[in-house]
Each structure stands twice: as structure tokens, then as C-alpha cells.
Design a protein around this motif. Structure first.
Motif, PDB file in Angstrom:
ATOM      1  N   MET A   1       3.985  -8.837  19.532  1.00 21.42           N
ATOM      2  CA  MET A   1       2.564  -8.607  19.539  1.00 21.42           C
ATOM      3  C   MET A   1       1.943  -9.245  18.296  1.00 21.42           C
ATOM      4  SD  MET A   1       0.761  -4.987  20.194  1.00 21.42           S
ATOM      5  CE  MET A   1      -0.936  -4.893  20.552  1.00 21.42           C
ATOM      6  N   PHE A   2       1.998  -8.535  17.172  1.00 23.05           N
ATOM      7  CA  PHE A   2       1.501  -9.096  15.923  1.00 23.05           C
ATOM      8  C   PHE A   2       2.654  -9.256  14.968  1.00 23.05           C
ATOM      9  CE2 PHE A   2      -2.462  -6.902  17.277  1.00 23.05           C
ATOM     10  CZ  PHE A   2      -3.295  -8.003  17.295  1.00 23.05           C
ATOM     11  N   GLY A   3       2.585 -10.305  14.183  1.00 25.06           N
ATOM     12  CA  GLY A   3       3.579 -10.495  13.147  1.00 25.06           C
ATOM     13  C   GLY A   3       3.123  -9.819  11.867  1.00 25.06           C
ATOM     14  N   LEU A   4       3.946  -9.871  10.863  1.00 25.55           N
ATOM     15  CA  LEU A   4       3.638  -9.229   9.592  1.00 25.55           C
ATOM     16  C   LEU A   4       2.438  -9.878   8.909  1.00 25.55           C
ATOM     17  CD1 LEU A   4       4.474  -7.046   7.639  1.00 25.55           C
ATOM     18  CD2 LEU A   4       6.052  -8.659   6.587  1.00 25.55           C
ATOM     19  N   SER A   5       2.347 -11.191   8.986  1.00 23.27           N
ATOM     20  CA  SER A   5       1.228 -11.873   8.325  1.00 23.27           C
ATOM     21  C   SER A   5      -0.112 -11.554   9.004  1.00 23.27           C
ATOM     22  CB  SER A   5       1.464 -13.389   8.308  1.00 23.27           C
ATOM     23  OG  SER A   5       1.600 -13.871   9.629  1.00 23.27           O
TER      24      SER A   5
ATOM     25  N   LEU B   1      -0.841  -8.757  10.626  1.00 23.04           N
ATOM     26  CA  LEU B   1      -1.184  -7.384  10.263  1.00 23.04           C
ATOM     27  C   LEU B   1      -1.726  -7.294   8.841  1.00 23.04           C
ATOM     28  CD1 LEU B   1       1.714  -5.341  11.888  1.00 23.04           C
ATOM     29  CD2 LEU B   1      -0.666  -5.410  12.575  1.00 23.04           C
ATOM     30  N   ALA B   2      -1.154  -8.050   7.940  1.00 22.51           N
ATOM     31  CA  ALA B   2      -1.627  -8.061   6.555  1.00 22.51           C
ATOM     32  C   ALA B   2      -3.059  -8.582   6.481  1.00 22.51           C
ATOM     33  CB  ALA B   2      -0.701  -8.906   5.680  1.00 22.51           C
ATOM     34  N   ILE B   3      -3.349  -9.635   7.223  1.00 25.34           N
ATOM     35  CA  ILE B   3      -4.710 -10.192   7.235  1.00 25.34           C
ATOM     36  C   ILE B   3      -5.691  -9.178   7.812  1.00 25.34           C
ATOM     37  CG2 ILE B   3      -6.172 -11.970   8.272  1.00 25.34           C
ATOM     38  CD1 ILE B   3      -3.743 -13.871   8.015  1.00 25.34           C
ATOM     39  N   ILE B   4      -5.309  -8.524   8.883  1.00 19.46           N
ATOM     40  CA  ILE B   4      -6.182  -7.518   9.502  1.00 19.46           C
ATOM     41  C   ILE B   4      -6.446  -6.371   8.520  1.00 19.46           C
ATOM     42  CG2 ILE B   4      -6.303  -5.757  11.319  1.00 19.46           C
ATOM     43  CD1 ILE B   4      -4.835  -7.783  13.131  1.00 19.46           C
ATOM     44  N   LEU B   5      -5.416  -5.900   7.830  1.00 18.74           N
ATOM     45  CA  LEU B   5      -5.592  -4.823   6.858  1.00 18.74           C
ATOM     46  C   LEU B   5      -6.493  -5.231   5.703  1.00 18.74           C
ATOM     47  CD1 LEU B   5      -2.009  -3.281   6.730  1.00 18.74           C
ATOM     48  CD2 LEU B   5      -4.073  -2.288   7.718  1.00 18.74           C
ATOM     49  N   ILE B   6      -6.377  -6.461   5.244  1.00 19.59           N
ATOM     50  CA  ILE B   6      -7.239  -6.948   4.164  1.00 19.59           C
ATOM     51  C   ILE B   6      -8.685  -7.010   4.626  1.00 19.59           C
ATOM     52  CG2 ILE B   6      -7.781  -8.975   2.752  1.00 19.59           C
ATOM     53  CD1 ILE B   6      -4.715  -9.441   2.576  1.00 19.59           C
ATOM     54  N   VAL B   7      -8.913  -7.506   5.833  1.00 17.67           N
ATOM     55  CA  VAL B   7     -10.280  -7.590   6.370  1.00 17.67           C
ATOM     56  C   VAL B   7     -10.867  -6.187   6.528  1.00 17.67           C
ATOM     57  CG1 VAL B   7     -11.637  -8.244   8.394  1.00 17.67           C
ATOM     58  CG2 VAL B   7      -9.942  -9.822   7.476  1.00 17.67           C
ATOM     59  N   VAL B   8     -10.082  -5.255   7.029  1.00 16.43           N
ATOM     60  CA  VAL B   8     -10.559  -3.875   7.189  1.00 16.43           C
ATOM     61  C   VAL B   8     -10.896  -3.277   5.828  1.00 16.43           C
ATOM     62  CG1 VAL B   8      -9.834  -1.537   7.832  1.00 16.43           C
ATOM     63  CG2 VAL B   8      -9.414  -3.437   9.372  1.00 16.43           C
ATOM     64  N   ALA B   9     -10.065  -3.516   4.827  1.00 12.39           N
ATOM     65  CA  ALA B   9     -10.321  -2.984   3.488  1.00 12.39           C
ATOM     66  C   ALA B   9     -11.613  -3.545   2.913  1.00 12.39           C
ATOM     67  CB  ALA B   9      -9.150  -3.302   2.566  1.00 12.39           C
ATOM     68  N   VAL B  10     -11.895  -4.806   3.144  1.00 10.15           N
ATOM     69  CA  VAL B  10     -13.117  -5.416   2.632  1.00 10.15           C
ATOM     70  C   VAL B  10     -14.343  -4.895   3.384  1.00 10.15           C
ATOM     71  CG1 VAL B  10     -14.381  -7.602   2.445  1.00 10.15           C
ATOM     72  CG2 VAL B  10     -11.980  -7.476   1.754  1.00 10.15           C
TER      73      VAL B  10
END
Length: 71
Positions: free
Chosen positions: A1-5, A7-16
């Protein structure tokens, strides 16, 4: 589904987008939602298909036994 990279990008965007102040509250509510969903899925799995009657094991009660009002 999603790779680690991804998911990391999605988490950074959500945090911002959400902001660092609201992030702990958001993760808490997401955790609660995940626990509720998991518990409901487990309950649905244990109860079986909706059309199938649930069998409850216990004592058999005879209608003609004394004290049951059967006679």
C-alpha cells in the motif's frame, strides 16, 4: 500500500497543516478511534454471520419440572 517514505511525507504534511500544538490531541483521538474500530471488528467476528442464531450453552430447563410453572 504505502511505503515508509510515503508515510513519512504524509505525517510531515499533516504536522504542518494541523500544527504542532494540535498534533498530540489528533494522535490521541486517532488512537481511540482505532481501538474502538478494532473492538467492534472483534465483536462482529465473534458474533458470527447476522442470519445465524447464536448458541448459548447452559442448563436445559424442562417445562414440566417443579417450580417452573409448567405443571
Amino acid at each position: 500500500m504505502f511505503g515508509l517514505s510515503e508515510l513519512a511525507i504524509i505525517l510531515i504534511v499533516v504536522a504542518v497543516v494541523v500544527g504542532v500544538k494540535k498534533l498530540p490531541e489528533l494522535t490521541r483521538s486517532a488512537g481511540k478511534s482505532a481501538r474502538i474500530l478494532k473492538a467492534e471488528a472483534r465483536a462482529m467476528k465473534e458474533s458470527g454471520p447476522p442470519g445465524e442464531p447464536k448458541v448459548i450453552r447452559g442448563e436445559a430447563i424442562r417445562k414440566d419440572a417443579p417450580g417452573n410453572g409448567g405443571g
